[in-house]
Design a protein around this motif. Structure first.
Motif, mmCIF file in Angstrom:
data_model
loop_
_atom_site.group_PDB
_atom_site.id
_atom_site.type_symbol
_atom_site.label_atom_id
_atom_site.label_comp_id
_atom_site.label_asym_id
_atom_site.label_seq_id
_atom_site.Cartn_x
_atom_site.Cartn_y
_atom_site.Cartn_z
ATOM 1 N N LYS A 230 21.008 1.605 9.736
ATOM 2 C CA LYS A 230 22.003 1.146 10.700
ATOM 3 C C LYS A 230 23.423 1.335 10.170
ATOM 4 N N ASP A 231 23.593 1.153 8.846
ATOM 5 C CA ASP A 231 24.938 1.272 8.275
ATOM 6 C C ASP A 231 25.235 2.692 7.777
ATOM 7 N N ARG A 232 24.327 3.621 8.066
ATOM 8 C CA ARG A 232 24.470 5.041 7.706
ATOM 9 C C ARG A 232 24.497 5.276 6.199
ATOM 10 N N SER A 233 23.979 4.310 5.440
ATOM 11 C CA SER A 233 23.871 4.499 3.990
ATOM 12 C C SER A 233 22.685 5.419 3.684
ATOM 13 N N LEU A 234 22.728 6.041 2.514
ATOM 14 C CA LEU A 234 21.656 6.945 2.110
ATOM 15 C C LEU A 234 20.327 6.199 1.986
ATOM 16 N N SER A 235 19.244 6.916 2.301
ATOM 17 C CA SER A 235 17.897 6.366 2.170
ATOM 18 C C SER A 235 17.012 7.399 1.489
ATOM 19 N N ALA A 236 16.056 6.929 0.704
ATOM 20 C CA ALA A 236 15.124 7.833 0.026
ATOM 21 C C ALA A 236 13.707 7.300 0.152
ATOM 22 N N GLN A 237 12.740 8.208 0.018
ATOM 23 C CA GLN A 237 11.321 7.850 0.107
ATOM 24 C C GLN A 237 10.507 8.823 -0.738
ATOM 25 N N TRP A 238 9.501 8.276 -1.419
ATOM 26 C CA TRP A 238 8.477 9.098 -2.071
ATOM 27 C C TRP A 238 7.121 8.570 -1.634
ATOM 28 N N GLU A 239 6.119 9.448 -1.656
ATOM 29 C CA GLU A 239 4.793 9.024 -1.181
ATOM 30 C C GLU A 239 3.689 9.749 -1.937
ATOM 31 N N HIS A 240 2.689 8.974 -2.345
ATOM 32 C CA HIS A 240 1.435 9.519 -2.853
ATOM 33 C C HIS A 240 0.272 8.863 -2.113
ATOM 34 N N THR A 241 -0.859 9.554 -2.068
ATOM 35 C CA THR A 241 -2.126 8.983 -1.612
ATOM 36 C C THR A 241 -2.935 8.610 -2.849
ATOM 37 N N VAL A 242 -3.438 7.375 -2.894
ATOM 38 C CA VAL A 242 -4.187 6.901 -4.062
ATOM 39 C C VAL A 242 -5.541 6.324 -3.636
ATOM 40 N N VAL A 243 -6.488 6.372 -4.565
ATOM 41 C CA VAL A 243 -7.787 5.736 -4.352
ATOM 42 C C VAL A 243 -7.976 4.682 -5.436
ATOM 43 N N VAL A 244 -8.545 3.539 -5.038
ATOM 44 C CA VAL A 244 -8.913 2.508 -6.007
ATOM 45 C C VAL A 244 -10.215 2.938 -6.675
ATOM 46 N N THR A 245 -10.193 3.065 -8.000
ATOM 47 C CA THR A 245 -11.385 3.448 -8.760
ATOM 48 C C THR A 245 -12.017 2.199 -9.382
ATOM 49 N N ASP A 246 -13.107 2.386 -10.102
ATOM 50 C CA ASP A 246 -13.776 1.250 -10.752
ATOM 51 C C ASP A 246 -12.889 0.604 -11.814
ATOM 52 N N THR A 247 -11.975 1.385 -12.390
ATOM 53 C CA THR A 247 -11.165 0.878 -13.503
ATOM 54 C C THR A 247 -9.673 0.799 -13.185
ATOM 55 N N GLY A 248 -9.240 1.353 -12.058
ATOM 56 C CA GLY A 248 -7.811 1.358 -11.742
ATOM 57 C C GLY A 248 -7.524 2.173 -10.504
ATOM 58 N N TYR A 249 -6.869 3.333 -10.697
ATOM 59 C CA TYR A 249 -6.502 4.159 -9.555
ATOM 60 C C TYR A 249 -6.549 5.625 -9.947
ATOM 61 N N GLU A 250 -6.616 6.471 -8.923
ATOM 62 C CA GLU A 250 -6.404 7.906 -9.094
ATOM 63 C C GLU A 250 -5.458 8.355 -7.998
ATOM 64 N N VAL A 251 -4.435 9.132 -8.362
ATOM 65 C CA VAL A 251 -3.539 9.726 -7.370
ATOM 66 C C VAL A 251 -4.184 11.017 -6.882
ATOM 67 N N LEU A 252 -4.357 11.138 -5.567
ATOM 68 C CA LEU A 252 -5.066 12.281 -4.990
ATOM 69 C C LEU A 252 -4.141 13.432 -4.621
ATOM 70 N N THR A 253 -2.858 13.150 -4.459
ATOM 71 C CA THR A 253 -1.913 14.178 -3.993
ATOM 72 C C THR A 253 -1.181 14.791 -5.186
ATOM 73 N N VAL A 254 -1.933 15.540 -6.000
ATOM 74 C CA VAL A 254 -1.348 16.153 -7.195
ATOM 75 C C VAL A 254 -1.657 17.651 -7.225
ATOM 76 N N SER A 255 -0.738 18.387 -7.868
ATOM 77 C CA SER A 255 -0.862 19.837 -8.011
ATOM 78 C C SER A 255 -0.069 20.243 -9.246
ATOM 79 N N ASP A 256 -0.013 21.534 -9.503
ATOM 80 C CA ASP A 256 0.691 22.014 -10.696
ATOM 81 C C ASP A 256 2.168 21.628 -10.684
ATOM 82 N N GLY A 257 2.760 21.529 -9.494
ATOM 83 C CA GLY A 257 4.193 21.258 -9.404
ATOM 84 C C GLY A 257 4.563 19.808 -9.168
ATOM 85 N N THR A 258 3.583 18.903 -9.223
ATOM 86 C CA THR A 258 3.873 17.490 -8.986
ATOM 87 C C THR A 258 4.862 16.970 -10.033
#
Length: 267
Positions: A230-258
């Motif tokens: 509303k105030d026209r200030s800068l906004s940023a966003q990052w996003e990953h898809t993750v799965v809950v594993t037996d011991t923690g998490y795994e990020v699924l949206t990864v590649s050589d350039g991540t």
């Protein structure tokens, strides 16, 4: 609330969709420069997803209840645009920041990720916002493990960002994902620890904080999709898809350039 838990085979399929999503962002990064239009980036992404990956761009013609069909294959949100910016023919300028949000459907499964790009030489303030937002996403990811609560994720993101002097957009959140683009649960990027649903192995969702330099209030533009501060200030966003594993998490949206994981994670 019905949360669909994913089997090992489901996660394997989502790992492929996630990698393809991330590879689109890898490919687009080389093209983000002054003078390029977001329309051109959209065409590059569309052609790559359809003709190289033999996959489907999920945003194209996506129409949740009450919305007109989304007209493009990716979302491009520039400067004070928070999310769901529609690619157009306006050239990017030196110093702009742009979020590119990509969702690929491969063999019926969705991968969903977004990254911030600085166009040319960005200001110190713009680069700091992008950096802190990336770290905020990882502060949330770090909380993912069986027995934790969704509120733990939101609290970690909110306290980190607000301690850096930024505000958190509250009207949009992360979401469960799988064979549908948006599933339960909703992943708030603010909240109280120890609240909301308990995390269990097989839950798959996105963590995608939207963080503003100024106030957190937003508004929707006349196209029915683009959200701006509303105030026209800068906004940023990052996003990953993750799965809950037996011991923690795994990020699924990864590649050589991540982008590299922050030191507080690897450490």
């Amino acid at each position: 609330m019905t949360i669909t838990l994913k089997s090992a085979a489901d996660v394997a399929a989502m790992r492929i969709a996630g990698r393809l999503t991330s590879e689109v962002l890898d490919m687009l990064g080389a093209h983000v420069k002054p003078g390029v239009t977001t329309e051109q980036l959209d065409k590059l992404a569309h052609d790559h997803i359809v003709h190289v990956q033999n996959a489907i761009p999920a945003p194209l013609n996506y129409a949740p209840p009450g919305y007109t069909p989304y007209p493009k294959s990716i979302c491009t949100s520039v400067n004070h645009q928070v999310c769901h910016g529609i690619p157009n023919d306006k050239p990017l300028k030196n110093g702009d920041i742009v979020n590119i949000d990509v969702t690929v459907i491969k063999d019926g499964w969705h991968g969903d990720s977004s990254r911030m790009f600085v166009v040319g030489e960005g200001s110190i303030a713009a680069k700091r916002l992008c950096h802190i937002t990336y770290e905020a996403m990882w502060k949330g990811i770090q909380k993912v493990k069986p027995g934790a609560r969704l509120g733990d994720i939101g609290h970690a993101i909110q306290t980190f960002a607000e301690n850096q002097g930024y505000s958190i957009v509250r009207e949009f959140c992360g979401h469960g994902i799988g064979q549908k683009f948006h599933e339960e649960p909703q992943i708030l990027h603010y909240g109280r620890p120890g609240t909301l649903e308990e995390l269990v192995p097989g839950m798959v969702f996105t963590i995608e904080p939207m963080i503003n330099v100024g106030r957190r209030e937003i508004k929707e533009m006349g196209d029915g999709w683009t959200i701006v501060t509303k105030d026209r200030s800068l906004s940023a966003q990052w996003e990953h898809t993750v799965v809950v594993t037996d011991t923690g998490y795994e990020v699924l949206t990864v590649s050589d350039g991540t982008p590299a994981v922050p030191a507080f994670i690897t450490g």
